[in-house]
Scaffold this motif. Structure first.
Motif, PDB file in Angstrom:
ATOM      1  N   ALA A  18       0.833  -1.206   0.000  1.00  0.00           N
ATOM      2  CA  ALA A  18       0.000   0.000   0.000  1.00  0.00           C
ATOM      3  C   ALA A  18       0.869   1.258   0.000  1.00  0.00           C
ATOM      4  CB  ALA A  18      -0.942  -0.008   1.206  1.00  0.00           C
ATOM      5  N   THR A  21       2.673   1.593  -3.419  1.00  0.00           N
ATOM      6  CA  THR A  21       1.757   2.050  -4.474  1.00  0.00           C
ATOM      7  C   THR A  21       1.514   3.549  -4.385  1.00  0.00           C
ATOM      8  OG1 THR A  21       0.687  -0.103  -4.576  1.00  0.00           O
ATOM      9  CG2 THR A  21      -0.566   1.774  -5.435  1.00  0.00           C
ATOM     10  N   GLU A  22       1.219   4.036  -3.186  1.00  0.00           N
ATOM     11  CA  GLU A  22       0.931   5.468  -3.024  1.00  0.00           C
ATOM     12  C   GLU A  22       2.168   6.316  -3.311  1.00  0.00           C
ATOM     13  OE1 GLU A  22      -1.924   6.999  -2.715  1.00  0.00           O
ATOM     14  OE2 GLU A  22      -3.041   5.127  -2.568  1.00  0.00           O
ATOM     15  N   SER A  25       3.168   6.867  -6.956  1.00  0.00           N
ATOM     16  CA  SER A  25       2.343   7.787  -7.734  1.00  0.00           C
ATOM     17  C   SER A  25       2.763   9.252  -7.556  1.00  0.00           C
ATOM     18  CB  SER A  25       0.867   7.623  -7.373  1.00  0.00           C
ATOM     19  OG  SER A  25       0.624   8.105  -6.068  1.00  0.00           O
ATOM     20  N   ALA A  56       1.231  10.977   0.808  1.00  0.00           N
ATOM     21  CA  ALA A  56       1.078   9.661   0.183  1.00  0.00           C
ATOM     22  C   ALA A  56       1.041   8.558   1.227  1.00  0.00           C
ATOM     23  CB  ALA A  56       2.221   9.421  -0.811  1.00  0.00           C
ATOM     24  N   GLU A  59      -2.275   8.666   2.857  1.00  0.00           N
ATOM     25  CA  GLU A  59      -3.294   8.116   1.949  1.00  0.00           C
ATOM     26  C   GLU A  59      -3.293   6.594   2.006  1.00  0.00           C
ATOM     27  OE1 GLU A  59      -6.453   8.467  -0.560  1.00  0.00           O
ATOM     28  OE2 GLU A  59      -5.390  10.149   0.309  1.00  0.00           O
ATOM     29  N   ALA A  60      -2.125   6.010   2.250  1.00  0.00           N
ATOM     30  CA  ALA A  60      -2.013   4.550   2.365  1.00  0.00           C
ATOM     31  C   ALA A  60      -2.517   4.051   3.726  1.00  0.00           C
ATOM     32  CB  ALA A  60      -0.566   4.109   2.155  1.00  0.00           C
TER      33      ALA A  60
END
Length: 65
Positions: A18, A21-22, A25, A56, A59-60
């Protein structure tokens, strides 16, 4: 350029995925290495800010220590 951050709350491979991935980006990030055992996250690239990394990670579902 590579910067190491301490991230709290990660306990498993899903957590690492997770966060990866964040962070992947975020513009300017070219690589992410997560060590769940130590809570260390190494972010590679140029042009990103600590605030973008913190956002980020949040956000995860985790937080910078």
């Amino acid at each position: 350029m590579s910067t190491t951050y301490d991230v709290t709350g990660m306990t498993c491979g899903h957590c690492a995925q997770a966060v990866t991935t964040e962070l992947s980006s975020v513009q300017g990030v070219t690589g992410v290495q997560v060590d769940v055992a130590t809570g260390k996250v190494v972010v590679e690239g140029e042009g990103f800010t600590d605030a973008q990394v913190a956002e980020a990670v949040d956000e995860a579902g985790y937080a910078l220590a």
